[in-house]
Scaffold this motif. Structure first.
Motif, PDB file in Angstrom:
ATOM      1  N   LEU A 237      -6.168   5.123  -3.494  1.00 11.34           N
ATOM      2  CA  LEU A 237      -4.977   5.942  -3.310  1.00 11.34           C
ATOM      3  C   LEU A 237      -4.994   7.152  -4.239  1.00 11.34           C
ATOM      4  O   LEU A 237      -4.605   8.256  -3.848  1.00 11.34           O
TER       5      LEU A 237
ATOM      6  N   THR B 168      -0.087  12.270  -1.752  1.00 12.05           N
ATOM      7  CA  THR B 168       0.433  10.927  -1.990  1.00 12.05           C
ATOM      8  C   THR B 168       1.188  10.372  -0.785  1.00 12.05           C
ATOM      9  O   THR B 168       1.300   9.152  -0.627  1.00 12.05           O
TER      10      THR B 168
ATOM     11  N   GLY C 164      -0.253   3.927 -11.118  1.00 14.33           N
ATOM     12  CA  GLY C 164      -0.402   2.962 -10.043  1.00 14.33           C
ATOM     13  C   GLY C 164      -0.620   1.552 -10.563  1.00 14.33           C
ATOM     14  O   GLY C 164      -0.026   0.587 -10.055  1.00 14.33           O
TER      15      GLY C 164
ATOM     16  N   GLY D  46       0.812  -1.203   0.000  1.00 12.22           N
ATOM     17  CA  GLY D  46       0.000   0.000   0.000  1.00 12.22           C
ATOM     18  C   GLY D  46       0.848   1.258   0.000  1.00 12.22           C
ATOM     19  O   GLY D  46       0.559   2.213  -0.722  1.00 12.22           O
ATOM     20  N   ASP D  47       1.911   1.256   0.784  1.00 11.00           N
ATOM     21  CA  ASP D  47       2.807   2.410   0.823  1.00 11.00           C
ATOM     22  C   ASP D  47       3.509   2.598  -0.514  1.00 11.00           C
ATOM     23  O   ASP D  47       3.625   3.722  -1.019  1.00 11.00           O
TER      24      ASP D  47
ATOM     25  N   PHE E 171      -5.107  11.089  -2.804  1.00 12.35           N
ATOM     26  CA  PHE E 171      -4.059  12.104  -2.919  1.00 12.35           C
ATOM     27  C   PHE E 171      -4.657  13.484  -3.143  1.00 12.35           C
ATOM     28  O   PHE E 171      -4.008  14.500  -2.874  1.00 12.35           O
TER      29      PHE E 171
ATOM     30  N   ALA F 173      -2.025   9.628   2.088  1.00  7.26           N
ATOM     31  CA  ALA F 173      -3.249   8.879   1.771  1.00  7.26           C
ATOM     32  C   ALA F 173      -3.205   7.455   2.301  1.00  7.26           C
ATOM     33  O   ALA F 173      -4.218   6.928   2.793  1.00  7.26           O
ATOM     34  N   VAL F 174      -2.062   6.802   2.219  1.00  4.85           N
ATOM     35  CA  VAL F 174      -1.979   5.408   2.657  1.00  4.85           C
ATOM     36  C   VAL F 174      -2.165   5.284   4.166  1.00  4.85           C
ATOM     37  O   VAL F 174      -2.583   4.238   4.658  1.00  4.85           O
TER      38      VAL F 174
ATOM     39  N   SER G  23       1.106   3.941  -3.120  1.00  5.41           N
ATOM     40  CA  SER G  23       0.751   5.339  -2.909  1.00  5.41           C
ATOM     41  C   SER G  23       1.782   6.273  -3.542  1.00  5.41           C
ATOM     42  O   SER G  23       1.441   7.355  -4.029  1.00  5.41           O
ATOM     43  N   HIS G  24       3.039   5.846  -3.540  1.00  2.37           N
ATOM     44  CA  HIS G  24       4.072   6.652  -4.182  1.00  2.37           C
ATOM     45  C   HIS G  24       4.144   6.391  -5.682  1.00  2.37           C
ATOM     46  O   HIS G  24       4.605   7.238  -6.437  1.00  2.37           O
TER      47      HIS G  24
END
Length: 289
Positions: free
Chosen positions: A194, A203, A79, A46-47, A198, A206-207, A50-51
């Motif tokens: 995600l 970004t 993503g 998830g992290d 953002f 959000a996670v 998100s990036h």
């Protein structure tokens, strides 16, 4: 008066009501996904995802400025590309999935920051990284509400398949022709939330609204059917608390919401009935002979 702190801001100011509605939409759809991520041992995914959204959002920004449709579409494509590429790298090379995620995470973050910096100012960069929950317009609210509705409907329709894919994916693939489709459906929902997140939290933040309430909920119950609504409830409470704190102190709103979620998580670490420190240290009763 307590009403001046906890109620009046949402009655008197439209931007506070917009921030509350948009953030609650994220909370009720994102936190249940976080529970599935934890059960799948994909918390770091998830992290990383998100990036991964950042370069696509940055390209949308370069093309059309701070345009919601352009940045949303770019973030969604980026993503999904990273999610597929990560799976392919771990499947066809000797790298483990966590190593692939770390590599894509670092490259995506650096690329996104560089792209935004080429055209925008430091203010634009901060907007992309940390969001602007007090600046949500009608288009952003409709998008957040749409993503939340779609996510909840999908979870309801495919709930059994998602549970089987989480707990016994081999059995699902042997008994259902849609077994191979479910993991991609789940990752698509994560990326979609995600991308929506953002706009409000950025970004980088959000996670947090997806993972921290989910982790807190898992410390209170072992039942998945109870953990999902509990995670959504914790996330909603954190949204409200973060907005109130930010309005009263002037603290950045996104980080304030995530800090509230962090406090709930740390409290659950200590007092959680299904895995907290105090619960684990409590002596167990032995059966009487």
């Amino acid at each position: 008066m307590l009403t001046d702190v906890f109620i009046s801001p949402f009655v008197d100011y439209e931007f506070m009501r917009r921030a509350l509605v948009g953030s609650l939409a994220l909370a009720v759809s994102g936190a249940p996904l976080g529970v599935f991520l934890i059960l799948r041992r994909m918390s770091l995914a998830g992290d990383a995802l998100s990036h991964a959204v950042l370069p696509g959002a940055a390209i949308g920004y370069l093309v059309a400025g701070l345009s919601l449709p352009a940045m949303t579409f770019g973030g969604l494509v980026a993503g999904l590309v990273v999610a597929i590429a990560t799976g392919a790298a771990s499947r066809f090379t000797t790298l483990r999935e966590d190593a692939s995620l770390a590599a894509f995470y670092l490259v995506s973050l650096a690329l996104g920051v560089t792209l935004v910096s080429l055209k925008g100012s430091s203010v634009d960069l901060l907007h992309v990284l940390f969001g602007s929950v007090f600046g949500l317009d009608d288009a952003a609210l409709f998008m957040l509400a749409g993503v939340s509705t779609l996510t909840l409907l999908t979870l309801a329709i495919f709930y059994r398949a998602l549970v089987l894919d989480t707990l016994d994916p081999l059995f699902l693939r042997q008994t259902s022709r849609f077994g191979e489709f479910i993991p991609f459906l789940f990752l698509g929902l994560v990326v979609l939330n995600l991308v929506a997140g953002f706009q409000a939290l950025g970004t980088l933040m959000a996670v947090g609204l997806i993972m921290l309430p989910a982790a807190a909920a898992r410390l209170w119950t072992h039942e998945l059917s109870a953990a999902l609504p509990l995670a959504a409830g914790v996330a909603s409470l954190c949204v409200y608390a973060g907005l109130v704190f930010s309005n009263e102190t002037g603290a950045p709103t996104g980080p304030a919401i995530i800090l509230a979620a962090g406090l709930c998580y740390f409290a659950s670490l200590v007092f959680g009935r299904a895995g907290g420190v105090l619960r684990l240290k409590r002596p167990r009763r032995h059966l009487a002979g």
